[in-house]
Write a protein that holds these residues in place. Structure first.
Motif, PDB file in Angstrom:
ATOM      1  N   THR A  70     -16.188 -48.142  66.953  1.00  0.00           N
ATOM      2  CA  THR A  70     -15.548 -47.063  67.716  1.00  0.00           C
ATOM      3  C   THR A  70     -14.228 -46.675  67.078  1.00  0.00           C
ATOM      4  N   HIS A  73     -14.804 -44.312  64.395  1.00  0.00           N
ATOM      5  CA  HIS A  73     -15.465 -43.088  64.861  1.00  0.00           C
ATOM      6  C   HIS A  73     -16.916 -43.011  64.404  1.00  0.00           C
ATOM      7  N   THR A  76     -19.668 -43.992  69.718  1.00  0.00           N
ATOM      8  CA  THR A  76     -18.853 -43.717  70.898  1.00  0.00           C
ATOM      9  C   THR A  76     -19.272 -44.657  72.014  1.00  0.00           C
ATOM     10  N   GLU A  78     -19.747 -44.969  76.012  1.00  0.00           N
ATOM     11  CA  GLU A  78     -19.965 -44.161  77.208  1.00  0.00           C
ATOM     12  C   GLU A  78     -20.310 -45.095  78.353  1.00  0.00           C
ATOM     13  N   GLN A  94     -22.396 -38.509  62.825  1.00  0.00           N
ATOM     14  CA  GLN A  94     -21.441 -39.610  62.738  1.00  0.00           C
ATOM     15  C   GLN A  94     -20.767 -39.707  61.377  1.00  0.00           C
TER      16      GLN A  94
END
Length: 162
Positions: A70, A73, A76, A78, A94
């Motif tokens: 994460t 990046h 993600t 959630e 990604q």
């Protein structure tokens, strides 16, 4: 062995093979395995428990790996609807996101190199090396910007936007 078992074994082989390639390129082993597992999942999203089960690793190993991913990046985090469980998702873009994130890293490196050139002196052997390194990162930064713009346009031609 039924078709579902054959497919699961093929997926597991891919995950380990691709993770090995990522590890050879410099990524830490567990984040590489988690990333490959997410990439190879039909939904592109799995919970910590699902990742642990698929990869036969502890919750702590999953936690550390997804924290790294994460921050980079590459995935993600959630909230799974209706639960308190986290869902980790890899998106189709990604690589674009991960490269775009490098923009700020390159900028910091450029700033540090400029300071180094100023401190050491551009005319010294070390200063010339730092200046060349700075020029390289400035070049990479400009190329990266152009490349990501071209990728966005190319992505549209592939029907991946939208």
């Amino acid at each position: 062995m039924d078709a579902a078992e054959v497919a699961a074994q093929a997926r597991a082989r891919f995950v380990e093979s691709f993770a090995a390639q990522l590890t050879e390129a410099g990524m830490t082993r567990m984040p590489a395995r988690i990333f490959a597992a997410l990439l190879a999942s039909d939904s592109g999203a799995l919970t910590s428990a699902e990742l642990g089960e698929r990869l036969r690793v502890s919750p702590a190993a999953v936690s550390g790996a997804v924290r790294y991913l994460t921050q980079q990046h590459m995935v993600t985090r959630e909230r799974e609807p209706g639960t308190r469980r986290d869902l980790f998702r890899v998106h189709g873009n990604q690589w674009y996101e991960a490269l775009t994130n490098r923009d700020s890293v390159l900028k910091r490196w450029e700033d540090a190199l400029r300071e180094g050139v100023d401190a050491i002196g551009a005319d010294s052997p070390a200063g010339r090396r730092l200046s060349e390194t700075l020029a390289f990162f400035e070049f990479v930064q400009a190329e990266l910007t152009g490349m990501t713009e071209r990728w966005r346009e190319h992505r549209k031609t592939l029907g991946l936007d939208g």
